[in-house]
Design a protein around this motif. Structure first.
Motif, PDB file in Angstrom:
ATOM      1  N   PHE A  15      23.622  33.315  54.731  1.00 48.40           N
ATOM      2  CA  PHE A  15      23.127  34.842  55.374  1.00 48.40           C
ATOM      3  C   PHE A  15      21.585  33.649  55.825  1.00 48.40           C
ATOM      4  O   PHE A  15      20.917  33.654  56.867  1.00 48.40           O
ATOM      5  N   GLN A  18      21.976  32.626  59.432  1.00 47.79           N
ATOM      6  CA  GLN A  18      22.000  33.757  60.910  1.00 47.79           C
ATOM      7  C   GLN A  18      20.288  33.553  60.349  1.00 47.79           C
ATOM      8  O   GLN A  18      19.580  34.221  61.979  1.00 47.79           O
ATOM      9  N   ALA A  19      19.956  34.061  59.214  1.00 43.34           N
ATOM     10  CA  ALA A  19      18.277  34.189  60.037  1.00 43.34           C
ATOM     11  C   ALA A  19      17.163  33.318  60.586  1.00 43.34           C
ATOM     12  O   ALA A  19      16.515  33.295  60.879  1.00 43.34           O
ATOM     13  N   THR A  20      17.713  31.160  60.022  1.00 40.84           N
ATOM     14  CA  THR A  20      17.321  31.216  60.996  1.00 40.84           C
ATOM     15  C   THR A  20      17.372  30.994  62.212  1.00 40.84           C
ATOM     16  O   THR A  20      16.715  30.864  63.290  1.00 40.84           O
ATOM     17  N   GLY A  23      15.356  33.522  63.779  1.00 43.00           N
ATOM     18  CA  GLY A  23      13.973  33.362  63.850  1.00 43.00           C
ATOM     19  C   GLY A  23      13.266  31.781  65.016  1.00 43.00           C
ATOM     20  O   GLY A  23      12.309  32.296  65.809  1.00 43.00           O
TER      21      GLY A  23
END
Length: 189
Positions: A15, A18-20, A23
Motif C-alpha cells: 500500500f 502504491q501511494a508513493t 504521489g
C-alpha cells in the motif's frame, strides 16, 4: 475437505509503495502543468512588451514629425514676414496677388476635406502621407483644384501611425514650379 482460515491482514508495504508511486505521478503532472503555465505567461508578457515598444516608437516618430513640421512653419513665417517687409517698402499695389492657400478640416470619423481657399488654381495636385497613414478615396491622377474647390479623402489613423502629416504638392501657374504644403491631420471632434 479441510478449510483453512487465513487471517485478514493488510500488506502495508504494498500500500505504501502504491501511494508513493501515485504521489510521484501527481507531483510530476503538477510540475509539467506549472511549467506550461509559466511559459505561456512569459509569452504573453513578451508580446505585451513588444506592443508597448511599438506604440512608444510610433509616438516618438509622431512627435519628431510634428517638431520638424513646426520648424518648417517657423521658417515659412520668417519668409512671409520678410516678404511683407520688402513689399511695404516698395510700391503699394491695390490688387492682391493670385495664390493658392489650403485648409484641412476633419468632417466625420476618418473623413477629411482639403480646400483651396486661395484665389488661384492649383494644377497637378497630389496628396500623400507617411506609409503608416493609409489614404483612401483619392484618384492616382493629379487633380486641378480651383479657388474654393475641395478634395475629400479618408485617412486611417492607428496606434501604429508614425507621422500623421498630410503633404499636398501642386504646380503653381503664377510662380511656376512645384510647391508643397504640409499639415498634420486635425483631431477628430
Amino acid at each position: 475437505m479441510l478449510l483453512t482460515v487465513r487471517p485478514l491482514a493488510a500488506d502495508w508495504q504494498a500500500f505504501a509503495d502504491q501511494a508513493t508511486v501515485f504521489g510521484v505521478v501527481v507531483a510530476l503532472a503538477v510540475g509539467i502543468a506549472t511549467t506550461i503555465v509559466m511559459i505561456r505567461q512569459e509569452k504573453v508578457t513578451r508580446d505585451g512588451q513588444k506592443l508597448q515598444r511599438e506604440q512608444a516608437e510610433a509616438t516618438a516618430a509622431r512627435t519628431e514629425a510634428a517638431a520638424a513640421l513646426t520648424e518648417e512653419y517657423t521658417s515659412r513665417v520668417v519668409e512671409a514676414l520678410e516678404t511683407m517687409a520688402a513689399n511695404s517698402k516698395g510700391a503699394a499695389t491695390n490688387s492682391q496677388a493670385a495664390a493658392v492657400r489650403w485648409t484641412l478640416v476633419h468632417q466625420h470619423r476618418s473623413r477629411y476635406l482639403l480646400t483651396n481657399v486661395g484665389n488661384a488654381e492649383a494644377r497637378n495636385v497630389r496628396i500623400s502621407a507617411h506609409e503608416s497613414l493609409p489614404l483612401l478615396g483619392l484618384d492616382e491622377a493629379p487633380k486641378e483644384v480651383g479657388p474654393h474647390e475641395a478634395i475629400p479623402f479618408l485617412a486611417a489613423r492607428t496606434f501604429g501611425t508614425k507621422d500623421n502629416t498630410i503633404t499636398v504638392t501642386w504646380t503653381d501657374p503664377e510662380a511656376g514650379g512645384d510647391r508643397t504644403w504640409k499639415y498634420p491631420l486635425p483631431p477628430e471632434s
